[in-house]
Design an enzyme around this catalytic site. Sequence first.
Site, PDB file in Angstrom:
ATOM      1  N   GLU A 151       0.820  -1.206   0.000  1.00  0.00           N
ATOM      2  CA  GLU A 151       0.000   0.000   0.000  1.00  0.00           C
ATOM      3  C   GLU A 151       0.859   1.263   0.000  1.00  0.00           C
ATOM      4  OE1 GLU A 151      -2.250  -3.401   1.649  1.00  0.00           O
ATOM      5  OE2 GLU A 151      -0.293  -2.528   2.086  1.00  0.00           O
ATOM      6  N   PRO A 166      11.850 -13.625   1.152  1.00  0.00           N
ATOM      7  CA  PRO A 166      10.758 -13.969   2.075  1.00  0.00           C
ATOM      8  C   PRO A 166       9.887 -12.751   2.365  1.00  0.00           C
ATOM      9  CG  PRO A 166      12.883 -14.746   2.906  1.00  0.00           C
ATOM     10  CD  PRO A 166      13.170 -13.833   1.757  1.00  0.00           C
ATOM     11  N   ARG A 167       8.599 -12.974   2.512  1.00  0.00           N
ATOM     12  CA  ARG A 167       7.663 -11.884   2.765  1.00  0.00           C
ATOM     13  C   ARG A 167       7.922 -11.221   4.112  1.00  0.00           C
ATOM     14  NH1 ARG A 167       4.357  -8.144   0.423  1.00  0.00           N
ATOM     15  NH2 ARG A 167       2.546  -7.691   1.703  1.00  0.00           N
ATOM     16  N   GLY A 182      12.151  -3.273   0.653  1.00  0.00           N
ATOM     17  CA  GLY A 182      11.906  -2.289  -0.398  1.00  0.00           C
ATOM     18  C   GLY A 182      12.732  -2.452  -1.656  1.00  0.00           C
ATOM     19  N   GLU A 183      13.492  -3.534  -1.781  1.00  0.00           N
ATOM     20  CA  GLU A 183      14.351  -3.705  -2.955  1.00  0.00           C
ATOM     21  C   GLU A 183      13.822  -4.730  -3.955  1.00  0.00           C
ATOM     22  OE1 GLU A 183      18.724  -2.526  -1.077  1.00  0.00           O
ATOM     23  OE2 GLU A 183      18.276  -4.634  -1.506  1.00  0.00           O
ATOM     24  N   LEU A 188       2.353  -7.355 -10.639  1.00  0.00           N
ATOM     25  CA  LEU A 188       2.606  -6.253 -11.569  1.00  0.00           C
ATOM     26  C   LEU A 188       4.055  -5.799 -11.539  1.00  0.00           C
ATOM     27  CD1 LEU A 188      -0.587  -4.086 -10.945  1.00  0.00           C
ATOM     28  CD2 LEU A 188      -0.223  -5.863 -12.668  1.00  0.00           C
TER      29      LEU A 188
END
Length: 450
Positions: A62, A278-279, A321-322, A348
């Site tokens: 988000e 990993p999330r 963030g990468e 996406l």
Amino acid sequence: MYLLYSLLTLLIFVIVSPYFVYQALRYKKYIGSLRERLGYLPISFNLDGEESIWIHAVSVGEALTARALAADLKARYPRLRLFLSTTTIPGQQVARASLGSVVDAVFYFPFDWAFIVRRTLNLVKPRLFIMMETEIWPNLLRACRKRGVRTVVINGRISSRSYPRYRLIRLFFRRVLADVDRFCMQSEESARRLIDLGANPARVTVSGSLKFDSLDVPPPAGTVHGKPRERLMRFFRISLNRTVIVAGSTMRGEEAAVLKAFERVKATKSHALCILAPRHPERFAEVERLAREAGFVTALRSELPIDAEPRADVVVLDTIGELAQLYQVATAVFVGGSLADHGGHNILEPAVFGKPVIFGPHMQNFKEIAEAFLANGAAIQVSSDRELDDAILALVRDPVHRARLGAAARALVEANRGAKGKTLAVIEELLPPAGSGGSGGVVRPFRRVH
């Protein structure tokens, strides 16, 4: 009803508090954010008490999507400050890194109890409160209505998983939805579900998905597009003939399946590289250990030397963030949270780089986007570990198929941009920019087709 909701959320907080205490002690999580979650923002946060626009983006996805609007809001409302809140720590980190130069401040979203909400609103002083996707917080929305703060849900969606749950509390949910001025929904299906749950159809607009508009368009080959991207790529000086498998936003159980497939890839492409992302950050060490135990030379992204090609078989992305930018080095991509039943993640981000994308059967959270990709021959869906194994190997062996899938994926992204304009038009109807006399256009509300 609101009192019952507050008591219920307090009870849930008490029940789960041992988990948060454990996370705080083990991983140092939540300690630094507690004051802000209680409504105690830094004294310098809004020192002059200026009015603002407040965007809430729960987590990483988000926060990245908010990039599609933030600069435009800042330009259209120069007299208002622009604040952004997140719920998760990774979301906070990404928001500060990607939006820190656009918004005036980033802070943690407050607990949804009336006295904390009042304290936060007194400091933030919003004229407009924007909720990314479907972040519905009853006490906050009620307080906004009482203060005359306009409210809008943007990029909204009601997933097939959450829809039955909302229906169980439809009577209360209807009252909460009445406190929201407008809803910009991603799809007609989400719009219909929201109306069925009690939203006023005149307040509901199908605007499309902002995720398409939030994606960076890759620069032409050989050009530099921003220092953060340039620096990241210096850790991945990948030779042109090296096969790279990127598995993004993976959940427990999925890494093992990817590593098994990668073992077959290595049998034919001995110099191949696998990047596992990993999330959840707390699983970085676990995934590194898993790869080592599978017999692969493994390295953490944070340990890679700069301006060198990774010598490892597997690199675990232990940074925040990468991932979105790393997709550009991929030969093939698996997007996780989809083989394990977690609703899927954003396909996406690799698609904008023209990469062939594979995902599993569980894409509830991105249902419309996944269906569009499959219908246009722009992705591959698998239903088991074995099918994932076969799909990855087939893409590695067939460059023509890879190119066809990647081109279709990127074309689909470009064809579906445009949600930003519709969303900004709705926002301007709620809060006309000073001296504009309105946006000059009207976004029509959603209407049922009988």
